[in-house]
Design a protein around this motif. Structure first.
Motif, PDB file in Angstrom:
ATOM      1  N   PHE A 141      26.391   1.417  43.655  1.00  0.00           N
ATOM      2  CA  PHE A 141      25.643   0.461  44.477  1.00  0.00           C
ATOM      3  C   PHE A 141      26.646  -0.265  45.360  1.00  0.00           C
ATOM      4  O   PHE A 141      27.566  -0.908  44.856  1.00  0.00           O
ATOM      5  CB  PHE A 141      24.927  -0.527  43.547  1.00  0.00           C
ATOM      6  N   ASP A 142      26.487  -0.144  46.693  1.00  0.00           N
ATOM      7  CA  ASP A 142      27.433  -0.801  47.589  1.00  0.00           C
ATOM      8  C   ASP A 142      26.737  -1.824  48.478  1.00  0.00           C
ATOM      9  O   ASP A 142      25.556  -2.143  48.278  1.00  0.00           O
ATOM     10  CB  ASP A 142      28.210   0.229  48.416  1.00  0.00           C
ATOM     11  N   GLU A 143      27.463  -2.336  49.467  1.00  0.00           N
ATOM     12  CA  GLU A 143      26.924  -3.421  50.293  1.00  0.00           C
ATOM     13  C   GLU A 143      25.714  -2.983  51.116  1.00  0.00           C
ATOM     14  O   GLU A 143      24.846  -3.808  51.442  1.00  0.00           O
ATOM     15  CB  GLU A 143      28.009  -3.998  51.207  1.00  0.00           C
ATOM     16  N   TYR A 144      25.638  -1.690  51.443  1.00  0.00           N
ATOM     17  CA  TYR A 144      24.478  -1.199  52.196  1.00  0.00           C
ATOM     18  C   TYR A 144      23.274  -1.004  51.278  1.00  0.00           C
ATOM     19  O   TYR A 144      22.126  -1.240  51.686  1.00  0.00           O
ATOM     20  CB  TYR A 144      24.842   0.089  52.934  1.00  0.00           C
ATOM     21  N   ASP A 145      23.529  -0.605  50.043  1.00  0.00           N
ATOM     22  CA  ASP A 145      22.447  -0.561  49.052  1.00  0.00           C
ATOM     23  C   ASP A 145      21.914  -1.966  48.790  1.00  0.00           C
ATOM     24  O   ASP A 145      20.704  -2.156  48.589  1.00  0.00           O
ATOM     25  CB  ASP A 145      22.956   0.042  47.741  1.00  0.00           C
ATOM     26  N   LYS A 146      22.809  -2.923  48.784  1.00  0.00           N
ATOM     27  CA  LYS A 146      22.415  -4.322  48.588  1.00  0.00           C
ATOM     28  C   LYS A 146      21.474  -4.771  49.705  1.00  0.00           C
ATOM     29  O   LYS A 146      20.423  -5.373  49.441  1.00  0.00           O
ATOM     30  CB  LYS A 146      23.679  -5.188  48.545  1.00  0.00           C
ATOM     31  N   ARG A 171      32.662  -9.756  52.042  1.00  0.00           N
ATOM     32  CA  ARG A 171      32.379  -8.466  52.676  1.00  0.00           C
ATOM     33  C   ARG A 171      31.063  -7.868  52.215  1.00  0.00           C
ATOM     34  O   ARG A 171      30.324  -7.294  53.024  1.00  0.00           O
ATOM     35  CB  ARG A 171      33.536  -7.505  52.370  1.00  0.00           C
ATOM     36  N   SER A 172      30.751  -7.983  50.951  1.00  0.00           N
ATOM     37  CA  SER A 172      29.553  -7.336  50.431  1.00  0.00           C
ATOM     38  C   SER A 172      28.268  -7.929  50.988  1.00  0.00           C
ATOM     39  O   SER A 172      27.193  -7.343  50.860  1.00  0.00           O
ATOM     40  CB  SER A 172      29.519  -7.407  48.898  1.00  0.00           C
ATOM     41  N   ASP A 173      28.370  -9.093  51.633  1.00  0.00           N
ATOM     42  CA  ASP A 173      27.185  -9.765  52.171  1.00  0.00           C
ATOM     43  C   ASP A 173      26.930  -9.465  53.644  1.00  0.00           C
ATOM     44  O   ASP A 173      25.857  -9.782  54.161  1.00  0.00           O
ATOM     45  CB  ASP A 173      27.321 -11.285  51.990  1.00  0.00           C
ATOM     46  N   LEU A 174      27.883  -8.861  54.326  1.00  0.00           N
ATOM     47  CA  LEU A 174      27.779  -8.753  55.779  1.00  0.00           C
ATOM     48  C   LEU A 174      26.593  -7.930  56.260  1.00  0.00           C
ATOM     49  O   LEU A 174      25.892  -8.358  57.197  1.00  0.00           O
ATOM     50  CB  LEU A 174      29.096  -8.208  56.353  1.00  0.00           C
ATOM     51  N   ALA A 190      36.780 -15.697  55.579  1.00  0.00           N
ATOM     52  CA  ALA A 190      36.739 -15.870  57.030  1.00  0.00           C
ATOM     53  C   ALA A 190      35.734 -14.919  57.668  1.00  0.00           C
ATOM     54  O   ALA A 190      35.003 -15.294  58.590  1.00  0.00           O
ATOM     55  CB  ALA A 190      38.137 -15.652  57.611  1.00  0.00           C
ATOM     56  N   GLY A 191      35.677 -13.694  57.175  1.00  0.00           N
ATOM     57  CA  GLY A 191      34.756 -12.717  57.738  1.00  0.00           C
ATOM     58  C   GLY A 191      33.311 -13.107  57.538  1.00  0.00           C
ATOM     59  O   GLY A 191      32.486 -12.949  58.444  1.00  0.00           O
ATOM     60  N   ALA A 192      32.979 -13.613  56.358  1.00  0.00           N
ATOM     61  CA  ALA A 192      31.608 -14.043  56.083  1.00  0.00           C
ATOM     62  C   ALA A 192      31.251 -15.274  56.908  1.00  0.00           C
ATOM     63  O   ALA A 192      30.127 -15.394  57.410  1.00  0.00           O
ATOM     64  CB  ALA A 192      31.427 -14.316  54.595  1.00  0.00           C
ATOM     65  N   ARG A 193      32.202 -16.176  57.061  1.00  0.00           N
ATOM     66  CA  ARG A 193      31.945 -17.372  57.869  1.00  0.00           C
ATOM     67  C   ARG A 193      31.641 -16.990  59.324  1.00  0.00           C
ATOM     68  O   ARG A 193      30.749 -17.560  59.956  1.00  0.00           O
ATOM     69  CB  ARG A 193      33.150 -18.313  57.823  1.00  0.00           C
TER      70      ARG A 193
END
Length: 220
Positions: A141-146, A171-174, A190-193
């Motif tokens: 299960f990865d960030e796209y599955d999420k 990263r997993s939320d992007l 920083a990336g999520a912000r």
């Protein structure tokens, strides 16, 4: 719950969001003897050097032979931010369905959902046999599955993505941040912000509620 009972949904991340400054997997790996190795792998995922399949397989190997019933006891000591119960209650009182959208192991999502009353949860699954973990991953299960899990929940609830929010930190939320109407970077990287609609810092989940109230106001 019928569609007339709610105006939106809120998808909460677990690791780094509800579990501050670490992950549920690293916390559990301390019991299993591979905490440092896993923490290094998770840093590699955050930096984009590893994918979640690689991290999950490394972690799963450390679970080989462990009895399933031990996990609930271990998770009783999982560090959590304050205010989860109150935030979930607030969501329900205001017509927002609280859901866990996470890459944490399914057993973690199940435990937190039962404890706090989340509507549903996502996550990869450890393989088991005869009451013990085998050391293999039964479902990756990865960030796209999420993201896809969250959007399936949106459809099942009869909602539109723009009426929903995501609260996360990394990263997993992007992909999910890009798919809902409101995204909240909570104590985030920083990336999520940079990707989020709003940034909130604090040690209590209730600090995101003024932002989530936008969904309630928009529905009126």
């Amino acid at each position: 719950m019928s569609s007339s009972d709610h105006v939106g949904a809120v998808f909460f991340d677990v690791d780094g969001t509800l579990v501050p400054r670490t992950s549920s997997a690293v916390f559990l790996a301390d019991f299993l003897g591979h905490r440092d190795e896993l923490a290094k792998a998770e840093d590699g995922y955050a930096a984009g050097a590893l994918d979640n399949r690689q991290v999950s397989e490394l972690d799963a190997a450390g679970w080989a032979g462990v009895r399933q019933e031990l996990v609930a006891d271990w998770l009783g000591g999982l560090p959590l931010v304050s205010g989860i119960t109150e935030a979930v209650d607030w969501c329900r009182q205001n017509g927002l369905v609280p859901v866990l959208a996470t890459l944490a192991w399914e057993t973690v999502g199940s435990c937190l959902s039962n404890r706090f009353g989340f509507h549903a949860f996502s996550g990869p699954r450890l393989e088991t046999a005869d009451g013990r973990f085998t050391g293999r991953v039964a479902r990756h299960f990865d960030e796209y599955d999420k993201r896809d899990f969250a959007l399936a929940q949106v459809r099942d609830l009869g909602l539109a993505p723009h009426a929903c929010a995501a609260v996360g930190d990394s990263r997993s939320d992007l992909p999910l941040f890009a798919s809902v109407g409101l995204s909240v970077a909570f104590n985030a990287s920083a990336g999520a912000r940079a990707a989020a609609t709003v940034t909130v810092d604090g040690d209590d989940l209730r600090s995101v509620l003024p932002v989530l109230s936008r969904l309630v106001t928009a529905s009126r």
